[in-house]
Design an enzyme around this catalytic site. Structure first.
Site, PDB file in Angstrom:
ATOM      1  N   GLN A 239       0.822  -1.213   0.000  1.00 59.08           N
ATOM      2  CA  GLN A 239       0.000   0.000   0.000  1.00 59.08           C
ATOM      3  C   GLN A 239       0.856   1.264   0.000  1.00 59.08           C
ATOM      4  OE1 GLN A 239      -2.000   0.930   3.682  1.00 59.08           O
ATOM      5  NE2 GLN A 239      -3.478   2.294   2.708  1.00 59.08           N
TER       6      GLN A 239
ATOM      7  N   ASP B 156      10.087  -6.431  -4.646  1.00 63.20           N
ATOM      8  CA  ASP B 156       9.171  -7.135  -3.743  1.00 63.20           C
ATOM      9  C   ASP B 156       9.444  -8.636  -3.868  1.00 63.20           C
ATOM     10  OD1 ASP B 156       6.231  -5.710  -2.533  1.00 63.20           O
ATOM     11  OD2 ASP B 156       6.817  -7.797  -2.100  1.00 63.20           O
ATOM     12  N   ILE B 157       8.743  -9.418  -3.043  1.00 60.69           N
ATOM     13  CA  ILE B 157       8.972 -10.873  -3.009  1.00 60.69           C
ATOM     14  C   ILE B 157       8.295 -11.570  -4.190  1.00 60.69           C
ATOM     15  CG2 ILE B 157       6.944 -11.315  -1.562  1.00 60.69           C
ATOM     16  CD1 ILE B 157      10.320 -13.117  -1.185  1.00 60.69           C
TER      17      ILE B 157
ATOM     18  N   TYR C 212       3.079  -7.447  15.871  1.00 64.74           N
ATOM     19  CA  TYR C 212       3.466  -6.345  14.973  1.00 64.74           C
ATOM     20  C   TYR C 212       3.996  -5.164  15.779  1.00 64.74           C
ATOM     21  CZ  TYR C 212       2.587  -2.384  11.760  1.00 64.74           C
ATOM     22  OH  TYR C 212       2.687  -1.255  10.983  1.00 64.74           O
TER      23      TYR C 212
ATOM     24  N   ILE D 143      -3.078   4.414   7.500  1.00 62.98           N
ATOM     25  CA  ILE D 143      -2.900   5.133   6.235  1.00 62.98           C
ATOM     26  C   ILE D 143      -4.068   4.842   5.292  1.00 62.98           C
ATOM     27  CG2 ILE D 143      -1.383   5.523   4.246  1.00 62.98           C
ATOM     28  CD1 ILE D 143      -0.073   6.300   6.878  1.00 62.98           C
TER      29      ILE D 143
END
Ligand code: VAH
Length: 316
Positions: free
Chosen positions: A13, A35-36, A143, A173
């Site tokens: 995001q 990215d993965i 987290y 966000i």
């Protein structure tokens, strides 16, 4: 000479919008998205893109050396809600990726690091109103624990190895371009999509669950601002409180109804309610405003105006 930037987690995001913003500032050829997996084809097909496993030091180092990277934005993480379903995976991804990037900086393969923390570092014992920069921090999510201990490591690497790592505690966000994944604040994105598509939304938090929130444009501005600030102006090397607005699901619904009077919201709290209950209602970000002149732009109604305008174009 322009920075050579690597964004890890560029399909996510924040990472996706950060990629486009940094390319507009530093030039397409100076920003490598990674990215993965190829999970966001707009990002994959829009410029330099590499598969990088943030948990694999060699994978990150290979990309850094291939493109002579000097600055890394580490945006890959497992967020609060998913992290409670997969605690060990969340700890592994969020911590191993941070150590990989901090160690590349310690060993002078890169010069500068951005690492996002979160208001999730705060817990049920933290003062909930106008939460200060320095206060009790007993996060109850994995987290939040990774963000709290990650902040300690960032400050340690700055103090002990002079690593130029900079960090902000993002609130929730809100954006329209890329859906979030696995967050407790995701309701504040979903509600706008459902308002346009179905004129109704079942919220997984209670109506009065006030949380700190920010529009993506403000979050991206803060990220760029802190990274462009003079090093001596960054006086906090754990992570800065950051704030723009805060609101409840009920207040979002009222804001939407100013545009879509027939919009209806219902409430069916789930396991994410307990996470939301552990977080502050609103944040004191005076140090960011003082040290590197942070200023937000978007209020709740500004967010609603922009989200509905853009999503109307997307769906109609
Ligand atoms: C989450 N969006 O919900 C993230 C954020 C403050 C919340 O860190 O987990």
């Amino acid at each position: 000479m322009s920075s050579k930037i690597l964004i890890i987690g560029a399909c996510g995001q924040i990472g996706s919008e950060l990629t486009f913003k940094l390319r507009s500032i530093y030039g397409d050829d100076n920003v490598v998205a990674s990215d993965i997996s190829y999970s966001n084809l707009e990002i994959v097909n829009s410029g330099l893109f590499e598969i990088v496993d943030a948990k694999d030091y060699a994978s990150v180092k290979t990309c850094v050396e291939k493109f002579s990277i000097d600055t890394v934005y580490l945006m890959a993480a497992m967020l609060s809600a998913t992290g409670e379903k997969f605690p060990m995976e969340a700890w592994d991804l969020n911590m191993t990726s941070l150590f990989n990037v901090l160690n590349l900086a310690k060993d002078n393969f890169i010069k500068k690091v951005f690492w996002p923390s979160s208001i999730a570092v705060f817990g049920t014992t933290t003062p909930k109103e106008y939460t200060p920069q320095y206060t009790i921090m007993e996060p109850t999510t994995v987290y939040g624990m990774t963000k709290q201990v990650g902040e300690r490591w960032c400050e340690y690497y700055f103090t002990k190895y002079q690593v130029d790592v900079r960090s902000i505690r993002y609130p929730g966000i809100i954006s329209w371009k890329t859906l979030p994944g696995g967050g407790t604040t995701d309701y504040a994105v979903e509600i706008y999509h459902e308002a346009i598509k179905n004129k109704s939304y079942e919220c997984f938090l209670k109506p009065d669950s006030e949380l700190p929130m920010m529009f993506m444009d403000d979050a991206i501005k803060a990220t760029v601002d802190i990274m462009q600030a003079e090093s001596e102006d960054i006086k906090i090397r754990s992570s800065y409180n950051l704030s723009a607005t805060s609101f409840t699901p009920q207040e979002v619904a009222e804001s939407i109804k100013k545009h879509i009077p027939e919009f209806e919201i219902s409430y069916n709290p789930d396991y994410r309610q307990e996470i939301a209950n552990s977080w502050p209602k609103n944040i004191n970000d005076s140090y960011a405003r003082q040290d590197w002149k942070w200023r937000h732009q978007f209020s709740l109604d500004d967010i609603t105006d922009e989200m509905l305008l853009q999503l109307n174009k997307k769906y109609n």
